[in-house]
Design an enzyme around this catalytic site. Structure first.
Site, PDB file in Angstrom:
ATOM      1  N   PHE A 125       0.859  -1.182   0.000  1.00 10.89           N
ATOM      2  CA  PHE A 125       0.000   0.000   0.000  1.00 10.89           C
ATOM      3  C   PHE A 125       0.902   1.242   0.000  1.00 10.89           C
ATOM      4  CE2 PHE A 125      -3.140   2.874   2.053  1.00 10.89           C
ATOM      5  CZ  PHE A 125      -4.242   2.608   1.262  1.00 10.89           C
ATOM      6  N   ASP A 196       1.897  -5.330   8.725  1.00 11.13           N
ATOM      7  CA  ASP A 196       0.705  -4.503   8.583  1.00 11.13           C
ATOM      8  C   ASP A 196      -0.492  -5.440   8.461  1.00 11.13           C
ATOM      9  OD1 ASP A 196      -1.451  -3.031   7.586  1.00 11.13           O
ATOM     10  OD2 ASP A 196      -0.137  -1.599   6.565  1.00 11.13           O
ATOM     11  N   TYR A 221     -11.081   0.423  10.959  1.00 12.16           N
ATOM     12  CA  TYR A 221     -12.320   0.697  10.196  1.00 12.16           C
ATOM     13  C   TYR A 221     -12.621  -0.298   9.094  1.00 12.16           C
ATOM     14  CZ  TYR A 221      -8.876   3.049   7.144  1.00 12.16           C
ATOM     15  OH  TYR A 221      -7.788   3.333   6.370  1.00 12.16           O
ATOM     16  N   LYS A 222     -11.746  -1.293   8.888  1.00 10.84           N
ATOM     17  CA  LYS A 222     -12.000  -2.271   7.826  1.00 10.84           C
ATOM     18  C   LYS A 222     -12.808  -3.435   8.406  1.00 10.84           C
ATOM     19  CE  LYS A 222      -8.243  -0.443   5.084  1.00 10.84           C
ATOM     20  NZ  LYS A 222      -6.795  -0.371   4.906  1.00 10.84           N
ATOM     21  N   ARG A 369     -12.379  -5.539  -6.638  1.00  8.97           N
ATOM     22  CA  ARG A 369     -12.126  -6.151  -5.343  1.00  8.97           C
ATOM     23  C   ARG A 369     -13.443  -6.400  -4.614  1.00  8.97           C
ATOM     24  NH1 ARG A 369      -8.427  -3.199  -0.808  1.00  8.97           N
ATOM     25  NH2 ARG A 369     -10.201  -1.791  -0.851  1.00  8.97           N
TER      26      ARG A 369
END
Ligand SMILES: *Cc1c(COP(=O)(O)O)cnc(C)c1O
Length: 410
Positions: A125, A196, A221-222, A369
């Site tokens: 990322f 991560d 928040y995922k 995705r």
């Protein structure tokens, strides 16, 4: 052929089916983007309202003591710890992920002062790469950040490597990396390992204790459903605490913040990694979001996650053979909780699907995705989502000219 009735039967036998009612979902939509922003749950509302109405509303400044606000980052960290296989006192909830990565990278570099290389994944990322580069540039000695093909890691490891940072589940492809095996190789070279967990926590079973992980951080928040911009979490193995120093110290990480001393002295344990005042309303939302995890084990979540992604892959194979390249590994051991389909017009595919009530997302250059979150998705949702994909690929609506220009958030 897999029939819709087969999926209805799977839902009837699903031991997690009851949890769906805890979440606010639009009944006419299929939400396959919980890997980007999880939905709000009942317990989030309850806990946030309690903080606003009682703790803040009536308690006011007293609540720093009486409502335990000061301890919230470590208390909520302890609630989250079992999801990653950590022990009490090893997890802190604070800031957002990129900030926590900054703290951990800076701290790790100080522990390997004689070394000059940091390795990370070229497919990582972008925010991870930016913050690693920025922290290395400010380390006070020359450090080279090498963005490598992660499959060549073993070749790149040597006694000049200070730190390796990898994202455990690839945000694009959904590939899950062998945390224990990689950590062992990194340690054999005398380097430190930072993982991560943005796409891992709440998505795949993790055992940082067994894997010997030094440091890790992930998003709130995922898959944890803590709300937009929720506080993130960081893990520091017990054996590193008291040694590792927070490179961004602030008053609330001081051993005695209310002595207002000019000389910094770190607090004990994870509290040393607190910089600023805890964001209490955001922490309350994450705290509430963790309630649902008290009712399930990661083994149950994983079993359903694999069943959902297996079903999706089987339906795509059966009904859309050759249309997409299925980028996510079919091997369970290497699969996270999402499925990535590559298509040259992937952005149009996702936009056309969103218009038909199937919410996925697009990641450049060509990845559609789809996140599969066992807490609230049904097997029929997977079936119906593939129906919509078949529709838009058959009628060609994904080629609509309106999808040529991209929105700010894809
Ligand atoms: C989502 C994500 C981030 C972003 O985290 P912030 O909390 O916005 O800083 C960082 N790294 C990875 C791998 C991610 O998936």
């Amino acid at each position: 052929m897999i029939a819709r009735s087969d999926c209805v039967a799977l839902d009837e036998g699903d031991e997690l089916a009851d949890l769906r009612q805890e979440f606010t979902l639009n009944e006419d939509e299929i939400y396959l983007d919980g890997n980007s922003l999880g939905p709000v749950s009942r317990a989030v509302r309850t806990r946030v309202n309690e903080v606003i109405d009682n703790e803040w509303g009536h308690g006011l400044v007293r609540s720093w003591n009486s409502a335990g606000w000061m301890a919230a980052p470590t208390r909520i960290g302890d609630r989250l710890a079992p999801l990653i296989g950590a022990q009490p006192g090893e997890v802190l909830v604070a800031d957002t992920l990129t900030f926590l990565l900054a703290k951990l990278v800076g701290a790790a570099l100080d522990q390997r002062r004689e070394r000059h290389v940091v390795l990370t994944d070229v497919a990582n990322f972008h925010s991870d790469i930016y913050i690693i580069q920025a922290m290395c540039a400010r380390a006070g000695r020359p450090i080279t950040v090498k963005t490598i093909d992660r499959n060549t890691l073993e070749r790149e490891l040597n006694d000049d490597v200070a730190l390796v940072e990898l994202t455990q589940v690839d945000y694009r492809t959904g590939e899950s990396l062998d945390m224990k095996g990689i950590t062992a190789k990194v340690h054999a070279a005398g380097a430190l390992m930072l993982w991560d967990f943005a796409h891992s926590a709440g998505a795949v079973p993790l055992d940082v204790t067994d894997a010997g992980v030094d440091f890790a951080a992930g998003c709130g928040y995922k898959y944890l459903n803590g709300g937009p911009g929720a506080p993130a979490f960081m893990y520091v193995r017990k054996s590193w605490q008291g040694i590792l120093e927070n490179p961004l110290p602030g008053w609330l990480g001081h051993a005695r913040p209310f002595d207002f001393e000019l000389k910094y002295e770190p607090a004990e344990g994870m509290q040393a990694f607190v910089t600023s005042s805890p964001s209490m309303i955001a922490l309350a939302a994450l705290d509430g979001a963790l309630d649902v995890w008290d009712r399930v084990s990661m083994a149950q979540v994983r079993a359903k996650s694999l069943a959902l992604t297996d079903l999706f892959i089987a339906l795509i194979d059966e009904r859309l053979a050759g249309v997409f390249d299925i980028v996510t590994p079919r091997d369970h051991a290497r699969r996270g909780s999402q499925v990535a389909l590559a298509h040259p017009e992937g952005y149009g595919v996702i936009q056309a699907l969103i218009e038909r009530g199937v919410i996925g997302d697009f990641r450049a250059p060509d990845i559609c995705r789809f996140g599969f979150t066992p807490l609230y998705l049904r097997f029929v949702d997977v079936y119906d989502a593939v129906d919509r994909i078949v529709e838009i690929m058959t009628d060609g609506s994904f080629r609509d000219g309106r999808y040529k220009a991209r929105l700010a958030v894809t």
